[in-house]
Design an enzyme around this catalytic site. Structure first.
Site, mmCIF file in Angstrom:
data_model
loop_
_atom_site.group_PDB
_atom_site.id
_atom_site.type_symbol
_atom_site.label_atom_id
_atom_site.label_comp_id
_atom_site.label_asym_id
_atom_site.label_seq_id
_atom_site.Cartn_x
_atom_site.Cartn_y
_atom_site.Cartn_z
ATOM 1 N N HIS A 166 -20.778 -7.241 16.687
ATOM 2 C CA HIS A 166 -20.991 -8.781 17.243
ATOM 3 C C HIS A 166 -21.917 -8.429 18.279
ATOM 4 O O HIS A 166 -22.219 -7.490 18.919
ATOM 5 C CB HIS A 166 -19.692 -9.032 17.982
ATOM 6 C CG HIS A 166 -18.411 -9.039 17.256
ATOM 7 N ND1 HIS A 166 -18.408 -9.329 15.823
ATOM 8 C CD2 HIS A 166 -16.981 -9.363 17.648
ATOM 9 C CE1 HIS A 166 -17.056 -9.531 15.334
ATOM 10 N NE2 HIS A 166 -16.458 -9.339 16.391
ATOM 11 N N SER B 227 0.741 -1.200 0.101
ATOM 12 C CA SER B 227 -0.055 0.097 -0.020
ATOM 13 C C SER B 227 0.991 1.224 0.036
ATOM 14 O O SER B 227 0.159 2.125 0.128
ATOM 15 C CB SER B 227 -0.870 0.065 1.314
ATOM 16 O OG SER B 227 -1.800 -1.109 1.374
ATOM 17 N N CYS C 257 -12.320 -7.948 20.573
ATOM 18 C CA CYS C 257 -13.622 -7.193 20.515
ATOM 19 C C CYS C 257 -14.525 -7.652 21.270
ATOM 20 O O CYS C 257 -15.397 -6.909 21.799
ATOM 21 C CB CYS C 257 -13.820 -7.235 18.895
ATOM 22 S SG CYS C 257 -13.582 -8.816 18.006
HETATM 23 N N1 NAP Z 1 -11.736 -6.576 12.584
HETATM 24 C C1 NAP Z 1 -11.838 -6.408 13.847
HETATM 25 O O1 NAP Z 1 -13.026 -6.568 14.412
HETATM 26 C C2 NAP Z 1 -10.731 -6.452 14.715
HETATM 27 C C3 NAP Z 1 -11.038 -6.188 16.094
HETATM 28 C C4 NAP Z 1 -9.915 -6.027 17.084
HETATM 29 C C5 NAP Z 1 -8.698 -6.113 16.600
HETATM 30 N N2 NAP Z 1 -8.553 -6.312 15.398
HETATM 31 C C6 NAP Z 1 -7.043 -6.470 14.845
HETATM 32 O O2 NAP Z 1 -6.444 -5.378 14.198
HETATM 33 C C7 NAP Z 1 -5.549 -5.773 13.292
HETATM 34 C C8 NAP Z 1 -5.909 -5.263 11.927
HETATM 35 O O3 NAP Z 1 -6.946 -6.113 11.476
HETATM 36 P P1 NAP Z 1 -8.118 -5.409 10.287
HETATM 37 O O4 NAP Z 1 -9.632 -6.101 10.573
HETATM 38 O O5 NAP Z 1 -8.110 -4.076 10.352
HETATM 39 O O6 NAP Z 1 -7.415 -6.158 9.075
HETATM 40 P P2 NAP Z 1 -7.238 -5.829 7.666
HETATM 41 O O7 NAP Z 1 -8.474 -5.067 7.327
HETATM 42 O O8 NAP Z 1 -6.623 -6.857 6.905
HETATM 43 O O9 NAP Z 1 -5.997 -4.717 7.727
HETATM 44 C C9 NAP Z 1 -4.603 -5.124 7.970
HETATM 45 C C10 NAP Z 1 -3.720 -3.899 7.967
HETATM 46 O O10 NAP Z 1 -2.650 -4.195 8.274
HETATM 47 C C11 NAP Z 1 -1.562 -4.100 7.263
HETATM 48 N N3 NAP Z 1 -0.364 -4.827 7.335
HETATM 49 C C12 NAP Z 1 -0.577 -6.294 7.297
HETATM 50 N N4 NAP Z 1 0.848 -6.431 6.962
HETATM 51 C C13 NAP Z 1 1.829 -5.586 7.322
HETATM 52 C C14 NAP Z 1 3.064 -5.598 7.540
HETATM 53 N N5 NAP Z 1 3.789 -6.502 7.232
HETATM 54 N N6 NAP Z 1 3.635 -4.272 7.446
HETATM 55 C C15 NAP Z 1 3.052 -3.155 7.768
HETATM 56 N N7 NAP Z 1 1.481 -3.274 7.620
HETATM 57 C C16 NAP Z 1 0.907 -4.474 7.537
HETATM 58 C C17 NAP Z 1 -2.444 -3.952 6.125
HETATM 59 O O11 NAP Z 1 -1.382 -3.159 5.105
HETATM 60 P P3 NAP Z 1 -1.587 -3.340 3.415
HETATM 61 O O12 NAP Z 1 -2.904 -2.691 3.094
HETATM 62 O O13 NAP Z 1 -0.425 -2.851 3.064
HETATM 63 O O14 NAP Z 1 -1.731 -4.751 3.171
HETATM 64 C C18 NAP Z 1 -3.601 -3.287 6.520
HETATM 65 O O15 NAP Z 1 -3.403 -1.939 6.692
HETATM 66 C C19 NAP Z 1 -5.386 -7.418 13.548
HETATM 67 O O16 NAP Z 1 -4.321 -7.630 14.675
HETATM 68 C C20 NAP Z 1 -6.688 -7.747 14.166
HETATM 69 O O17 NAP Z 1 -6.667 -8.969 14.834
HETATM 70 C C21 NAP Z 1 -9.269 -6.407 14.414
#
Ligand code: NAP
Length: 329
Positions: A233, A39, A126
């Site tokens: 949720h 990105s 969450c």
């Molecule tokens: N979704 C939920 O309800 C929720 C709730 C609580 C916590 N979380 C946690 O929050 C985190 C992200 O979740 P999400 O739902 O937002 O996932 P997501 O939509 O898949 O987004 C992932 C983000 O991480 C970045 N990323 C991935 N690999 C990376 C790397 N090696 N270096 C730098 N950036 C990287 C991605 O960048 P690119 O665009 O460049 O791939 C993207 O910005 C996870 O740890 C998840 O467990 C999620």
């Protein structure tokens, strides 16, 4: 005013960080948006100004006061200590630090004082966030003896992969992410299976609840289920209390506790549903009634936006309160 970095700025939680920071008018001097090489160079608008996403690296945190992480546990494990060493306060959305006894795990309405434990602060899972607030309200008044959680978790909890799998399977495409067609079934498996036959998500709920309530021996178990809902949720909670209670008093306790909204009139079809919580930061509580299977047993049902209160908004609320108490720098 603070220099703020968002790690995972292009993701579901990361982009919601930006929305919530703007809504809460968090005092930002400079903003740095970080993601993977995939990105880098992407443009994102924040408060009418264009920012270019940068690739995360070891030098990303120079002069940063606050780093909000949401890029998965591996990224947090490597880069949160680097950010911390550069002097930043880290609030991390991944599961990486939650069970580390030296790191704070915080829901502001429940255990804000724990922020003083560490400069890396973990944001809980969450489903735990939305469950622990009513539990804290009940614990303060009646004491908790035993808790059983059953969750109904939206596909947005799996990030973009979950949302795309529901959208695609609704169009009769084959599932790419979940093991079954999520458009046609609930799936009682979230995160990996463990040796005790629970899933990791279920044990997160158990262990995080114990940690934040400072009750390491609380009797508690959980079943976590993915459901074909796009966002927000729901958690059904059975709780056995130490003291006897009056149901109307319980309703008052819930409706007077910060962050909770009571919606509880089954005869008028009033109860927590995703349509109420989507897009805001409240936890809705209803279906309050006596558990008929034990003494001092109570049943309740909660709904919250898992991307906002379950992730981004809880983290920003921690940061905002720390700002008010002068604890960020
Ligand atoms: N979704 C939920 O309800 C929720 C709730 C609580 C916590 N979380 C946690 O929050 C985190 C992200 O979740 P999400 O739902 O937002 O996932 P997501 O939509 O898949 O987004 C992932 C983000 O991480 C970045 N990323 C991935 N690999 C990376 C790397 N090696 N270096 C730098 N950036 C990287 C991605 O960048 P690119 O665009 O460049 O791939 C993207 O910005 C996870 O740890 C998840 O467990 C999620």
């Amino acid at each position: 005013m603070y220099n703020v970095a968002i790690v995972g700025a292009t993701g579901l939680v990361g982009s919601t960080f930006l929305k919530v920071l703007e809504e809460y008018q968090f005092p930002i001097k400079n903003l740095k948006l970080l993601a993977s090489s995939k990105s880098a160079g992407k443009k994102i608008i924040f408060k009418n100004k264009e920012y270019i996403v940068e690739e995360l690296n070891e030098n990303s945190f120079t002069n940063i006061d606050l780093a909000l992480f949401s890029a998965g546990a591996d990224v947090s494990k490597k880069f949160a200590p680097i950010a911390c060493k550069e002097g930043a306060l880290v609030i991390d959305n991944s599961s990486c630090w939650r069970q580390d006894p030296t790191k704070a795990l915080v829901v502001p309405e429940v255990n804000f004082d724990d922020v003083k434990m560490s400069r890396i602060i973990a944001n809980p899972n969450c489903s735990t966030i939305q469950s622990i607030i009513p539990l804290k309200a009940l614990d303060d008044k009646y004491g908790l003896k035993r808790v059983v959680y059953t969750t109904y978790q939206a596909v947005s909890g799996s990030g973009m992969k979950g949302i795309n799998d529901l959208k695609n399977t609704l169009n009769n495409e084959k599932p790419q992410f979940y093991p079954y067609d999520i458009s046609k079934t609930c799936i009682p498996e979230i995160d990996v299976a463990l040796d005790n036959d629970y899933t990791k998500e279920e044990m997160k709920m158990v262990n995080e609840t114990r940690k934040m309530l400072h009750k390491p021996d609380l009797k508690i178990s959980a079943t976590c289920v993915r459901v074909p809902v796009m966002n927000s949720h729901a958690v059904s909670i059975m709780v056995e209390l130490e003291k006897s209670f009056d149901i109307e008093d319980v309703r008052n306790v819930i409706s007077n506790f910060p962050g909770l909204v009571l919606v509880d009139n089954i005869k008028e079809h009033k109860y927590p549903i995703s349509l109420l919580s989507n897009g805001n930061d409240k936890v809705y509580v209803g279906r309050i009634r006596r558990d008929l299977s034990c003494d001092n047993g109570l049943l309740l049902y909660t709904v919250a936006d898992n991307i906002r209160k379950g992730a981004a908004a809880n983290a920003v609320q921690i940061a905002f309160k720390m700002h008010e108490y002068g604890l960020i720098k």
